[in-house]
Design a protein around this motif. Structure first.
Motif, short mmCIF file in Angstrom:
data_model
loop_
_atom_site.label_atom_id
_atom_site.label_comp_id
_atom_site.label_asym_id
_atom_site.label_seq_id
_atom_site.Cartn_x
_atom_site.Cartn_y
_atom_site.Cartn_z
N ASP A 74 -13.27 -15.41 4.13
CA ASP A 74 -13.47 -14.98 5.49
C ASP A 74 -13.64 -15.71 6.70
O ASP A 74 -14.02 -15.42 7.70
CB ASP A 74 -14.74 -13.95 5.57
N THR A 93 -15.81 -17.57 0.74
CA THR A 93 -15.14 -16.08 0.22
C THR A 93 -16.51 -15.22 0.06
O THR A 93 -17.43 -15.57 -0.41
CB THR A 93 -14.62 -16.40 -1.30
N ASN A 192 -9.44 -11.83 5.01
CA ASN A 192 -10.85 -11.30 5.54
C ASN A 192 -11.62 -12.10 6.69
O ASN A 192 -12.45 -11.58 7.33
CB ASN A 192 -12.06 -11.43 4.34
N SER A 193 -10.65 -12.83 7.17
CA SER A 193 -11.01 -13.61 8.63
C SER A 193 -10.48 -12.85 9.78
O SER A 193 -9.63 -11.97 9.75
CB SER A 193 -10.49 -14.96 8.44
N SER A 197 -14.70 -14.67 12.80
CA SER A 197 -15.27 -15.70 11.54
C SER A 197 -15.90 -16.78 12.57
O SER A 197 -15.66 -17.34 13.46
CB SER A 197 -13.98 -16.15 11.08
#
Length: 221
Positions: A74, A93, A192-193, A197
Motif C-alpha cells: 500500500d 504490505t 493497494n496504493s 499512501s
C-alpha cells in the motif's frame, strides 16, 4: 618380394630442401593458428550464451518475487540513498494482504561492491527483528550514474496519469569485465496504493518520501 627404390650411381639422395621445409612449417603454423582462432571464437560464443542464459533466468526469478511482493503493498518509498554506495527501496504490505495478518515491511538492496541484489523483511511493529539478507541475484552490473537510483525507480501516484504507485526495476546482469550479459526492465504496481499512501508525497521534489514507511534507524546502512 619387397620393392626397393634404387638411386642411380652419382645421383644425389632424395629429400627435402630447406625452402620446402620452411614452406611446410609455415603452412602448418597457419593451419594451427586458424584452428586455435576457431576454438577461441567457439569458446567465447559459448561463454556469452551461458552468461545471457544465467542472467535471464536470474532476472526472471527476481521479477517473479517482486511481482508477488509489490502487488499487494500500500506504500512504496522513494529509493535511496543516492551515490555513492548501496541503493535501497522499501514497501509496506498491509495486514489484510499478508499470510500472517501482520503489516509487513520488505526491503531490497543493491550492493555495487558485491554486485548483488538482496532482500529482507520485518513486521511493521515496534521491536521487531529483520530477517537475514537473502541474495536474490549475483553478478549485477553497476549502471549507476550521478543522481540515479539504479536499479530502482518509483513512479508516484499522479505521474503520467497513474492512480497507483509503481516500482520500476532495471537490471543489467552478467560479466562486466567481458561486457557480456543481459538487460531487463519491468514495472510492478502496488495495487493497494493511492494518493493517500504516505510515502507518495514529495513536496520539495528531492526524490525522498516526505513521510516514508518502513524506515528504522540503521536500516539503510
Amino acid at each position: 618380394m619387397a620393392d626397393h627404390i634404387f638411386t642411380a650411381p652419382g645421383e644425389p639422395d632424395r629429400g627435402y630442401t630447406i625452402i620446402e621445409v620452411i614452406v611446410s612449417i609455415g603452412i602448418f603454423t597457419l593451419f594451427i593458428a586458424m584452428m586455435l582462432t576457431t576454438i577461441v571464437a567457439i569458446s567465447q560464443s559459448s561463454t556469452r550464451t551461458q552468461l545471457v542464459g544465467e542472467s535471464t533466468n536470474g532476472a526472471i526469478t527476481v521479477f517473479g518475487a517482486l511481482d508477488r511482493q509489490v502487488r499487494y503493498s500500500d506504500a512504496i518509498n522513494y529509493p535511496g540513498p543516492l551515490l555513492p554506495g548501496k541503493q535501497y527501496v522499501e514497501f509496506r504490505t498491509p495486514a489484510e494482504s499478508t499470510a500472517t495478518r501482520v503489516t509487513t515491511c520488505t526491503q531490497w538492496m543493491f550492493d555495487p561492491a558485491e554486485k548483488s541484489l538482496s532482500s529482507r523483511t520485518w513486521p511493521d511493529v515496534a521491536g521487531s527483528t529483520e530477517t537475514p539478507w537473502v541474495i536474490r541475484l549475483s553478478n549485477v552490473i553497476d549502471d549507476q550514474t550521478t543522481g540515479s537510483s539504479y536499479p530502482f525507480t518509483l513512479v508516484p501516484v499522479g505521474l503520467s496519469g497513474s492512480s497507483m504507485q509503481k516500482l520500476v526495476v532495471a537490471l543489467h546482469a552478467g560479466n562486466q569485465a567481458l561486457d557480456q550479459g543481459a538487460q531487463f526492465t519491468s514495472s510492478f504496481v502496488a495495487r493497494n496504493s493511492s494518493t493517500k499512501s504516505p510515502s507518495n508525497a514529495d513536496v520539495d521534489a528531492n526524490l525522498v518520501s516526505d513521510t516514508p514507511v518502513c524506515v528504522r534507524t540503521g536500516s539503510r546502512s
